[in-house]
Motif scaffolding. Sequence first.
Motif, PDB file in Angstrom:
ATOM      1  N   UNK A 126       1.135   6.693   2.597  1.00  0.00           N
ATOM      2  CA  UNK A 126      -0.002   7.530   2.227  1.00  0.00           C
ATOM      3  C   UNK A 126       0.456   8.479   1.131  1.00  0.00           C
ATOM      4  N   UNK A 127      -0.346   8.624   0.069  1.00  0.00           N
ATOM      5  CA  UNK A 127      -0.020   9.584  -0.995  1.00  0.00           C
ATOM      6  C   UNK A 127      -0.569  10.939  -0.582  1.00  0.00           C
ATOM      7  N   UNK A 142      -5.727   7.062  -8.036  1.00  0.00           N
ATOM      8  CA  UNK A 142      -6.207   8.448  -8.000  1.00  0.00           C
ATOM      9  C   UNK A 142      -7.696   8.525  -7.703  1.00  0.00           C
ATOM     10  N   UNK A 143      -8.422   7.440  -7.989  1.00  0.00           N
ATOM     11  CA  UNK A 143      -9.863   7.433  -7.734  1.00  0.00           C
ATOM     12  C   UNK A 143     -10.194   7.303  -6.256  1.00  0.00           C
ATOM     13  N   UNK A 144      -9.239   6.852  -5.451  1.00  0.00           N
ATOM     14  CA  UNK A 144      -9.503   6.622  -4.032  1.00  0.00           C
ATOM     15  C   UNK A 144      -9.730   7.948  -3.312  1.00  0.00           C
ATOM     16  N   UNK A 145     -10.598   7.963  -2.299  1.00  0.00           N
ATOM     17  CA  UNK A 145     -10.757   9.183  -1.490  1.00  0.00           C
ATOM     18  C   UNK A 145      -9.433   9.560  -0.845  1.00  0.00           C
ATOM     19  N   UNK A 150      -3.659   5.240  -0.125  1.00  0.00           N
ATOM     20  CA  UNK A 150      -2.448   4.639   0.414  1.00  0.00           C
ATOM     21  C   UNK A 150      -1.976   3.557  -0.547  1.00  0.00           C
ATOM     22  N   UNK A 151      -0.680   3.535  -0.829  1.00  0.00           N
ATOM     23  CA  UNK A 151      -0.121   2.576  -1.786  1.00  0.00           C
ATOM     24  C   UNK A 151      -0.363   1.129  -1.368  1.00  0.00           C
ATOM     25  N   UNK A 152      -0.212   0.842  -0.084  1.00  0.00           N
ATOM     26  CA  UNK A 152      -0.384  -0.530   0.393  1.00  0.00           C
ATOM     27  C   UNK A 152      -1.851  -0.933   0.426  1.00  0.00           C
ATOM     28  N   UNK A 153      -2.709  -0.018   0.807  1.00  0.00           N
ATOM     29  CA  UNK A 153      -4.138  -0.334   0.800  1.00  0.00           C
ATOM     30  C   UNK A 153      -4.583  -0.662  -0.625  1.00  0.00           C
ATOM     31  N   UNK A 154      -4.077   0.096  -1.599  1.00  0.00           N
ATOM     32  CA  UNK A 154      -4.409  -0.188  -2.997  1.00  0.00           C
ATOM     33  C   UNK A 154      -3.849  -1.542  -3.422  1.00  0.00           C
ATOM     34  N   UNK A 155      -2.584  -1.817  -3.087  1.00  0.00           N
ATOM     35  CA  UNK A 155      -1.939  -3.051  -3.539  1.00  0.00           C
ATOM     36  C   UNK A 155      -2.625  -4.297  -2.987  1.00  0.00           C
TER      37      UNK A 155
END
Length: 273
Positions: A126-127, A142-145, A150-155
């Motif tokens: 989590x960032x 950065x656009x994510x709520x 989270x890095x993995x959720x984005x990837x």
Amino acid sequence: MATREMAAFLRSRRDRVRPGAVGLPEGERRRAPGLRRAEVALLAGISPDYYMRLEQGRAGRPSPSVLDALARVLGLDDDERDHLYRLAEPSPAHRGGEDGRVEARVRRLLDVIAPVPAYVVNGRLDVLAWNAMAAALLCDLAEQPEPSRNMLRYAFLDPRSRAFYADWETIALHGVAQLRTATGQQPGDPATEALIAELDAESPEFRACWERQDVKGPGSGSKTYRHPVVGTVTLDYVGMVLPGGGDLQFVTLTAPEGSPSQDALDKLADGLG
């Protein structure tokens, strides 16, 4: 008591050891390329029955000498050996940053080191905090709520990540390995288990990576990004565990002075005013 997680980890590491690497004949009748259970037991100096029970998750807690022997036979690196020990004797740890708060002095450091992109993540990636340069560099993330950043959720769940990360597969594998490490450090953590369940349900690629049982801790290396504004950027990253006994990591991204990637970072900084 040996855990199911430790049993699965032992099986995965056994499967990757070629018999020839430990002085055993390869043979043509092997069903799989890795070692047999009896061979691991022989090389580790324990009974085949006890090792079988370890791989079935129903043995007593193995002693340090047994764990050392298994780590040696299975060729575990430092991260893997630490993970094996944590699985053998799980214990609750101090969960620094569990509530998403990052100390003011750490946030100040993020701002002070600008224009170096830097951010703070926890064990499940989590960032939790970042500076303006990191937000400009990792613009899609950065656009994510904030609660789901989270890095993995984005990837795995954001299709833009495959275009953004030039080495997507390497980054995905490393991220999953760090998440696997987090499960050993914080066994049973509800937020971590929820993230794993979400990714497992929605991403076949995540499931394949997760089944590898790889583990990694914070480290250093390089990543190449395809940024929509400044183009391709290759940056060196360093992940450092913050003091306090928790799982927070402070990550910086830099480029050699005078390199095209540093020029790209300078252009990003100029755009921030």
